[in-house]
Design a protein around this motif. Sequence first.
Motif, PDB file in Angstrom:
ATOM      1  N   CYS A  13       0.852  -1.190   0.000  1.00 28.19           N
ATOM      2  CA  CYS A  13       0.000   0.000   0.000  1.00 28.19           C
ATOM      3  C   CYS A  13       0.890   1.243   0.000  1.00 28.19           C
ATOM      4  CB  CYS A  13      -0.916   0.008   1.223  1.00 28.19           C
ATOM      5  SG  CYS A  13      -1.820   1.552   1.378  1.00 28.19           S
ATOM      6  N   CYS A  68       0.455   3.314   3.468  1.00 30.24           N
ATOM      7  CA  CYS A  68       0.756   2.829   4.826  1.00 30.24           C
ATOM      8  C   CYS A  68       1.851   1.766   4.881  1.00 30.24           C
ATOM      9  CB  CYS A  68      -0.507   2.303   5.506  1.00 30.24           C
ATOM     10  SG  CYS A  68      -1.080   0.745   4.811  1.00 30.24           S
ATOM     11  N   CYS A  76      -4.415   0.046   0.256  1.00 30.74           N
ATOM     12  CA  CYS A  76      -5.213  -0.965   0.940  1.00 30.74           C
ATOM     13  C   CYS A  76      -6.623  -0.413   1.192  1.00 30.74           C
ATOM     14  CB  CYS A  76      -4.543  -1.385   2.240  1.00 30.74           C
ATOM     15  SG  CYS A  76      -4.553  -0.131   3.523  1.00 30.74           S
ATOM     16  N   CYS A 105      -6.792   2.305   4.094  1.00 29.26           N
ATOM     17  CA  CYS A 105      -6.374   3.667   3.732  1.00 29.26           C
ATOM     18  C   CYS A 105      -7.384   4.323   2.790  1.00 29.26           C
ATOM     19  CB  CYS A 105      -5.005   3.645   3.051  1.00 29.26           C
ATOM     20  SG  CYS A 105      -3.658   3.329   4.196  1.00 29.26           S
ATOM     21  N   ARG A 139      -1.796   3.213  14.007  1.00 30.09           N
ATOM     22  CA  ARG A 139      -1.763   1.907  13.336  1.00 30.09           C
ATOM     23  C   ARG A 139      -0.414   1.226  13.540  1.00 30.09           C
ATOM     24  NH1 ARG A 139      -3.578   3.305   7.398  1.00 30.09           N
ATOM     25  NH2 ARG A 139      -3.620   1.061   7.037  1.00 30.09           N
TER      26      ARG A 139
HETATM   27 ZN   LIG Z   1      -2.786   1.351   3.424  1.00 31.87          ZN
END
Ligand SMILES: [Zn+2]
Length: 312
Positions: A113, A116, A159, A162, A243
Amino acid sequence: MYKFISRNRDKRKLHKSYIALFKHNLDQKWGKFVANQPLLKKVLPQGMTPTKLFVAEFRKLVDVYFSYIDYLNSLSVENKEIVNTTVKKFFNYDSHAGKIAKFLHDEYEIHNCVYCDSSKVSIFHHKRKEVRRFDIDHVLDKGTCPLTSLSLYNLVPSCKICNNSPLKGRKTIGDTIKEIKHLSPTNPSYDFWHHVKFVINPKFPNISNTPRVMYENEYELDIEYYKDTTYAKSVNLFELKDRYNTDFLHEALLYLDLKDKYTKRQILDMAKILGKTYDEVYEDIFKIKFDQTHHSLYRKAKEDILGITTFG
Ligand SMILES: [Zn+2]
């Protein structure tokens, strides 16, 4: 987090193959479309055609996005609805979503991703059919401005967490036009990697318990900025601190403990005993090159914590 790097170094070829995904002559089609809809004549800025828009640089897309919103706001509620629905019909992302995702997956060096780095961007097969385990985020929301919904530099593999609400959803990355132009991973000068640093800090003063991994509650993962604090807008939007503390802190503490355990002196001694080079022993312990070639998740945070990344 990741820069958008095309495998095809020739931009012209890349743009050509992207436009070829859309089979019809779109500029001609748009001409006919607009001829029947006088309200659409002012929708595209002067000199802009659908084909140009598809491969326009991200900063130009931001201008188109805001001028579209201004134009809609100048219309009556009824006309606003007509224009938005008609533009959506022409720039119909949903009917091209599959082939666009495949194009991005195949043409770009993207494995995780982009926002992230905690989830894989990959395609697997189920009964000979391709299943993709990633979304395509529209950096500039396609519902707010359908004009940019098929533009290459508005599309970012990400992802589901996100891409969707409550994280990004329909929001922009950044608040001002300048920030929005800067904070897209498709902006050529975007460089999150060298301006944002993941660090581990003790939560309370005078904490020195080791191994840290045994005292997880006493440490937290924090984020620092080098020379460019606007990246904080991206970090906050994607909730990276929370996260990473939830999903990566334990691993991060393990690396930091390993770093304490294996000093330069020790690695040199081990290399001598094992008949290996310093770099070989270092790699055996920390697996930096392995993570690079395998595109391991959380690689940036790991390299930051081990002191490998350069900043500024
Ligand atoms: Zn992500």
